[in-house]
Scaffold this active site. Structure first.
Site, PDB file in Angstrom:
ATOM      1  N   LYS A 186       0.931  -1.093   0.106  1.00 32.54           N
ATOM      2  CA  LYS A 186       0.291  -0.168  -0.286  1.00 32.54           C
ATOM      3  C   LYS A 186       1.163   1.337  -0.420  1.00 32.54           C
ATOM      4  O   LYS A 186       0.417   1.914   0.884  1.00 32.54           O
ATOM      5  CB  LYS A 186      -0.712  -0.071   1.523  1.00 32.54           C
ATOM      6  CG  LYS A 186      -1.869   1.045   0.966  1.00 32.54           C
ATOM      7  CD  LYS A 186      -2.959   0.538   0.134  1.00 32.54           C
ATOM      8  CE  LYS A 186      -4.137   2.529  -0.285  1.00 32.54           C
ATOM      9  NZ  LYS A 186      -5.299   2.201  -0.528  1.00 32.54           N
ATOM     10  N   ASP A 218      -5.744  -2.989  -2.216  1.00 31.29           N
ATOM     11  CA  ASP A 218      -7.016  -3.086  -2.746  1.00 31.29           C
ATOM     12  C   ASP A 218      -7.218  -3.655  -3.868  1.00 31.29           C
ATOM     13  O   ASP A 218      -7.740  -3.677  -4.065  1.00 31.29           O
ATOM     14  CB  ASP A 218      -8.019  -1.787  -2.124  1.00 31.29           C
ATOM     15  CG  ASP A 218      -6.097  -0.519  -2.856  1.00 31.29           C
ATOM     16  OD1 ASP A 218      -5.093  -0.788  -3.254  1.00 31.29           O
ATOM     17  OD2 ASP A 218      -7.527   0.855  -2.640  1.00 31.29           O
ATOM     18  N   ASP A 242      -2.054 -11.988   5.617  1.00 35.27           N
ATOM     19  CA  ASP A 242      -2.867 -12.859   6.287  1.00 35.27           C
ATOM     20  C   ASP A 242      -4.514 -12.597   5.418  1.00 35.27           C
ATOM     21  O   ASP A 242      -5.549 -13.714   5.647  1.00 35.27           O
ATOM     22  CB  ASP A 242      -3.234 -12.432   7.482  1.00 35.27           C
ATOM     23  CG  ASP A 242      -4.581 -13.129   8.262  1.00 35.27           C
ATOM     24  OD1 ASP A 242      -4.498 -13.803   8.717  1.00 35.27           O
ATOM     25  OD2 ASP A 242      -5.293 -12.245   9.350  1.00 35.27           O
ATOM     26  N   ASP A 246      -6.775 -15.914   3.046  1.00 35.42           N
ATOM     27  CA  ASP A 246      -7.872 -16.300   3.492  1.00 35.42           C
ATOM     28  C   ASP A 246      -9.442 -16.397   2.157  1.00 35.42           C
ATOM     29  O   ASP A 246     -10.628 -17.176   1.188  1.00 35.42           O
ATOM     30  CB  ASP A 246      -8.598 -15.124   4.509  1.00 35.42           C
ATOM     31  CG  ASP A 246      -8.844 -16.245   6.179  1.00 35.42           C
ATOM     32  OD1 ASP A 246      -7.599 -16.917   6.103  1.00 35.42           O
ATOM     33  OD2 ASP A 246      -9.550 -16.323   6.861  1.00 35.42           O
TER      34      ASP A 246
HETATM   35  C1  IPM Z   1      -3.152 -17.676  10.373  1.00 33.24           C
HETATM   36  C2  IPM Z   1      -3.758 -16.977  11.426  1.00 33.24           C
HETATM   37  C3  IPM Z   1      -3.203 -16.240  12.592  1.00 33.24           C
HETATM   38  C4  IPM Z   1      -2.692 -14.919  11.888  1.00 33.24           C
HETATM   39  C5  IPM Z   1      -4.092 -15.706  14.004  1.00 33.24           C
HETATM   40  C6  IPM Z   1      -4.250 -17.071  14.516  1.00 33.24           C
HETATM   41  C7  IPM Z   1      -2.809 -14.598  14.642  1.00 33.24           C
HETATM   42  O1  IPM Z   1      -4.632 -16.073  11.123  1.00 33.24           O
HETATM   43  O2  IPM Z   1      -2.759 -17.714  10.517  1.00 33.24           O
HETATM   44  O3  IPM Z   1      -3.639 -16.726   9.506  1.00 33.24           O
HETATM   45  O4  IPM Z   1      -3.436 -13.796  11.994  1.00 33.24           O
HETATM   46  O5  IPM Z   1      -1.597 -14.834  11.358  1.00 33.24           O
HETATM   47 MN    MN Z   2      -5.862 -16.100   9.235  1.00 36.32          MN
END
Ligand code: IPM
Ligand code: MN
Ligand code: NAD
Length: 349
Positions: A186, A218, A242, A246
């Site tokens: 960013k 973004d 992170d 996901d």
């Molecule tokens: C991950 C998890 C961790 C992170 C948390 C649980 C601290 O979300 O491993 O992706 O944010 O790194």
């Molecule tokens: Mn995570």
């Protein structure tokens, strides 16, 4: 004989680790296993989410297979006592700065992704996430300002050595794939990110064979949905990595499918292996969790830490075969329980 530290943790952690253990046992390799409590489970038992004996085991082991930590009942504890402090502590204490999160759509799961099948089907990337710096590990605190206004802060910072070493992991990973590296930051707003970009550009001088691009986070979030097939390797900081991983997992069908490896150098042998998902309190104890991410993490462990590439290939092929044969847990639109999914993978193996 290599020693594997098994840290199942909380929620669905023990359920998915049990399936990975069955798969490892079925390979009949010369491995020894030692299990230790971590997270909320360890706090309940020992008053510490990362007991010294657990950290010691992690340091002694040749590799660590980690389930998940976290439980809403501990969300009110001071931060150093919360389950999450265990995983952050392990990463910091073991210097596991390089987190590899491969996101690939397993053939057959096109229908599980919310993206159109032809868009989802092209997903084949590795997110290289920096894991021991950034806003996660900067100075943090709370205070009450003028007029009793409550305030919280977390310092985002990287130094050039931290950026350089993760950038090199990104370039080396790209070199072993399709030769494309996208650095996500960013830099239009954050000084930390401008330093990141400057250093990545400097390191690029050593990698003429790699096609380097930069993208704002973004836009990267948007591009992951619009055209995820454009990404080969993404390198990014701890927080952005992170979030984007996901997101990438769901694009590829489910968060229950994505493994990860956390390493202390791009070719180090000690590593911690874990699914990218958490303890999933909403489905814990119900036999609903998808064990694939953890089983695939065990495969990464065989490859990166134990030099057992053939066994890793076998495990990955067994997961792919089970999925191709229609085996599906609920997150993938199916009805199999965690252990029935494990059975399907063992049969394929
Ligand atoms: C991950 C998890 C961790 C992170 C948390 C649980 C601290 O979300 O491993 O992706 O944010 O790194
Ligand atoms: Mn995570
Ligand atoms: P989560 O990843 O645990 O769950 C998010 C959603 O995905 C839930 O609906 C869950 O049921 C589903 N899900 C996750 N894994 C699944 C699987 N294997 N099979 C089927 N469905 C699955 O994230 P959250 O709910 O934000 O966090 C829950 C707890 O886990 C929190 O305490 C958080 O801090 C912790 N956490 C730990 C780790 C880790 O240990 N590496 C990672 C992320 C979150």
């Amino acid at each position: 004989m290599p020693l594997i530290a098994l840290l199942p943790g909380d929620g669905i952690g023990p359920e998915v680790i049990a399936e990975a253990r069955r798969v490892l046992d079925a390979l009949a390799l010369d491995l020894t296993f030692e299990e230790a409590p971590v997270g909320g489970q360890a706090y309940m038992r020992a008053g510490n989410p990362l007991p010294a004996t657990t950290l010691d085991l992690a340091k002694r082991a040749d590799a660590i297979l980690f389930g998940a930590v976290g439980d809403p009942q501990f969300d009110g504890l001071e931060r150093r006592l919360r389950p999450e402090a265990a995983i952050l502590g392990l990463r910091r204490e073991l210097g596991l700065f390089a987190n590899l999160r491969p996101a690939t759509l397993t053939p057959g799961l096109e229908d599980a992704s919310p993206l159109k099948p032809e868009i989802a089907g092209a997903i084949d990337m590795v997110i290289v996430r920096e894991l021991t710096g950034d806003v996660y590990f900067g100075e943090k605190g709370r205070r009450v300002g003028p007029g009793g206004v409550r305030e919280g802060h977390d310092l985002m910072r990287y130094d050039e050595t931290e950026v350089e070493r993760i950038a090199r992991v990104g370039f080396e990973t790209a070199r072993r794939r399709r030769g494309k590296l996208c650095s996500v930051d960013k830099a239009n707003v954050l000084e930390t990110s401008q330093l990141w970009r400057d250093i990545v550009n400097e390191v690029a001088g050593d990698y003429d064979d790699i096609e380097l691009t930069h993208m704002y986070v973004d836009n990267a979030a948007m591009q992951l949905v619009r055209n995820p097939g454009q990404f080969d390797v993404i390198v990014t900081g701890n927080l952005f990595g992170d979030i984007l991983s996901d997101q990438a997992s769901m694009c590829a069908g489910s968060i229950g499918m994505l493994p990860s490896a956390s390493l202390s150098s791009w070719r180090s042998s000690l590593g911690m292996y874990e699914p990218i998902h958490g303890s999933a309190p909403d489905i814990a104890g119900q036999g609903k969790a998808n064990p694939c991410a953890t089983i695939l993490s065990a495969a990464m462990m065989l490859r990166h830490s134990l030099d057992l590439a053939d066994s890793a290939d076998r495990v990955e092929a067994a997961v792919a075969k089970a999925i191709a044969g229609g085996a599906r847990t609920a997150d993938l639109g199916g009805t199999l329980s965690t252990s029935a999914m494990g059975d399907a993978i063992l049969t394929a193996l």
